[in-house]
Design an enzyme around this catalytic site. Structure first.
Site, PDB file in Angstrom:
ATOM      1  N   ARG A   1      96.453  12.310  40.440  1.00 23.75           N
ATOM      2  CA  ARG A   1      97.441  11.824  41.399  1.00 23.75           C
ATOM      3  C   ARG A   1      96.792  11.030  42.528  1.00 23.75           C
ATOM      4  NH1 ARG A   1     101.246  17.169  41.381  1.00 23.75           N
ATOM      5  NH2 ARG A   1      99.257  18.154  40.902  1.00 23.75           N
ATOM      6  N   ILE A   2      95.692  11.561  43.072  1.00 23.17           N
ATOM      7  CA  ILE A   2      95.050  10.857  44.191  1.00 23.17           C
ATOM      8  C   ILE A   2      94.381   9.568  43.692  1.00 23.17           C
ATOM      9  CG2 ILE A   2      93.247  10.986  45.962  1.00 23.17           C
ATOM     10  CD1 ILE A   2      93.889  14.052  46.131  1.00 23.17           C
TER      11      ILE A   2
ATOM     12  N   ARG B   1      88.794  12.086  31.834  1.00 21.49           N
ATOM     13  CA  ARG B   1      88.626  12.867  30.604  1.00 21.49           C
ATOM     14  C   ARG B   1      89.597  12.359  29.531  1.00 21.49           C
ATOM     15  NH1 ARG B   1      88.935  18.905  32.235  1.00 21.49           N
ATOM     16  NH2 ARG B   1      90.886  17.967  32.857  1.00 21.49           N
TER      17      ARG B   1
ATOM     18  N   ARG C   1      84.927  16.579  46.336  1.00 17.40           N
ATOM     19  CA  ARG C   1      84.139  17.746  46.722  1.00 17.40           C
ATOM     20  C   ARG C   1      82.670  17.348  46.767  1.00 17.40           C
ATOM     21  NH1 ARG C   1      88.048  19.525  48.462  1.00 17.40           N
ATOM     22  NH2 ARG C   1      89.102  21.515  48.064  1.00 17.40           N
TER      23      ARG C   1
ATOM     24  N   GLU D   1      78.341  21.801  52.728  1.00 15.95           N
ATOM     25  CA  GLU D   1      79.236  21.941  53.879  1.00 15.95           C
ATOM     26  C   GLU D   1      79.140  23.322  54.490  1.00 15.95           C
ATOM     27  OE1 GLU D   1      83.425  20.509  53.638  1.00 15.95           O
ATOM     28  OE2 GLU D   1      82.515  19.022  52.320  1.00 15.95           O
TER      29      GLU D   1
ATOM     30  N   HIS E   1      85.245  16.195  56.479  1.00 19.11           N
ATOM     31  CA  HIS E   1      86.272  16.702  55.533  1.00 19.11           C
ATOM     32  C   HIS E   1      87.684  16.598  56.131  1.00 19.11           C
ATOM     33  CE1 HIS E   1      86.687  19.634  51.868  1.00 19.11           C
ATOM     34  NE2 HIS E   1      87.732  18.837  51.982  1.00 19.11           N
ATOM     35  N   ILE E   2      88.074  15.362  56.434  1.00 19.43           N
ATOM     36  CA  ILE E   2      89.362  15.152  57.104  1.00 19.43           C
ATOM     37  C   ILE E   2      90.335  14.299  56.300  1.00 19.43           C
ATOM     38  CG2 ILE E   2      88.519  15.455  59.477  1.00 19.43           C
ATOM     39  CD1 ILE E   2      88.503  12.314  59.655  1.00 19.43           C
TER      40      ILE E   2
HETATM   41  C1  GLV Z   1      90.947  19.397  50.758  1.00 21.58           C
HETATM   42  O1  GLV Z   1      89.802  19.119  50.505  1.00 21.58           O
HETATM   43  C2  GLV Z   1      91.861  19.870  49.783  1.00 21.58           C
HETATM   44  O2  GLV Z   1      91.438  20.207  48.667  1.00 21.58           O
HETATM   45  O3  GLV Z   1      93.063  19.921  50.095  1.00 21.58           O
END
Ligand code: GLV
Ligand code: GLV
Length: 343
Positions: A157-158, A178, A238, A267, A285-286
């Site tokens: 989705r992203i 994949r 990640r 992190e 991580h924002i």
């Molecule tokens: C942030 O990293 C999330 O997985 O929502």
């Protein structure tokens, strides 16, 4: 009243609503909790609303007691939870993907791409220091993204939302996934390439895969060697998907032109060598940190808990196989737990 443990205060009003009908215990500490603190405050809870900064092992699940029915993770990613251990215990695990949060992450991915290619952070620091003396032909020359090739690793989705935006910049978009998705390719106007070809052809590589044993260090010395000279690498997924040592070497040698990293291998530590480099943009991580996305995440995490505690199947169940063996509502106030029969 069912006890719900929330490991940290989170944005939005949904927790207040929940507290009208449930016993909501929210950690008073504005920091990540250690496992023993989670147990101390959360033991006996029927639901836990958790953050990606906590590790949910089978042992922790056991220490929380046999009432725990759902772990509702305030994140899209859920690599902080041992999902297999949860499934074995009949504990449901939910996450918070939504258009709001996915769009927010896609927008931030673009913020990193453009900041890197147009040197926004460096030039802003320059101006803040009062170093600007007038227009110059040579200062802060960057690179166009127009007409370049964007390689998306992971067209979920992203990844798709990042691709859609690239079309507005008139880029060629290639992806590796994949599974090849021909419908999605047509709709987005993107091309499938195997991983090595994607690495070899992309001016910018952006990572949108979950962290699993297969994706850990997907970007390493060997994969970087296959990339175009001077390419940019972007990561909003990640941290451990990247071997940061290999990236530091590639930035030093000029093999990589720059990196935009919102997530980090260790992190909350950010890489000390990259912190010194102008062409490494490191953010804390924002990517999902917008008011809209975070309020939606709170609502979604709470909705999953309310559904499960009233016996309904939640929407964003990451271990649907646990539904058949889930822990069901105790029928009296004792902590007796019945296990549903597989049906
Ligand atoms: C942030 O990293 C999330 O997985 O929502
Ligand atoms: C990246 O955009 C490059 O110009 O190589």
């Amino acid at each position: 009243m069912a006890k719900i443990f929330v490991t940290r205060q989170i944005p939005g009003k949904a927790l207040e609503e929940l507290a009208k009908t449930h016993e909501v215990v929210v950690s008073p500490f504005d920091r990540p909790l250690a496992a023993d603190e989670i147990v101390e405050m959360g033991k006996g809870a029927e639901a836990a609303l958790t953050l990606l900064t906590e590790r949910w092992t089978g042992e922790l699940m056991d220490q929380m007691g046999p009432n725990l029915k759902i772990i509702s993770n305030y994140a899209v990613g859920f690599d902080n939870i041992d999902v297999k251990a949860a499934t074995e215990r009949g504990i449901l695990v939910c996450n918070t993907p939504s258009d709001e949060v996915n769009e927010a992450v896609a927008e931030f991915t673009w913020a990193l791409i453009l900041s890197l290619s147009r040197r926004v952070v460096e030039s802003s620091e320059f101006a803040d220091k009062g170093a600007y003396r007038g227009w110059e032909p040579h200062i802060f020359l960057g690179r166009d993204v127009y007409s370049k090739t964007l390689g998306i690793i992971g067209l979920g989705r992203i990844g798709s939302m990042v691709a859609r935006r690239a079309k507005g910049f008139n880029m060629r978009v290639v992806y590796y996934n994949r599974d090849k998705d021909t419908d999605e390719e047509k709709e987005l106007g993107v091309e499938y390439l195997d991983l090595d070809s994607l690495l070899g052809q992309s001016d910018i590589v952006s990572l949108h895969v979950p962290l699993t044993s297969e994706t850990r260090h997907l970007i390493n010395k060997d994969s970087i060697a296959k990339m175009k000279n001077g390419a940019y690498l972007i990561n909003t997924s990640r941290g451990p998907i990247i071997d940061e040592h290999a990236v530091v070497d590639a930035l030093r040698s000029g093999k990589l032109g720059g990196v935009g990293l919102d997530v980090h291998e260790n992190e909350p530590a950010t890489n000390p060598e990259m912190m010194q480099m102008e062409n490494a943009i490191l953010t804390p991580h924002i990517a999902s940190a917008t008011v809209e996305a975070r309020e939606k995440m709170t609502q979604q995490a709470v909705d999953a808990i309310v559904k499960v505690l009233s016996g309904e199947k939640p929407n964003d169940l990451v271990n649907p196989e646990a539904w058949l063996s889930k822990r069901i509502q105790a029928t009296d106030s004792s902590s007796r737990i019945a296990v549903a029969q597989a049906q």
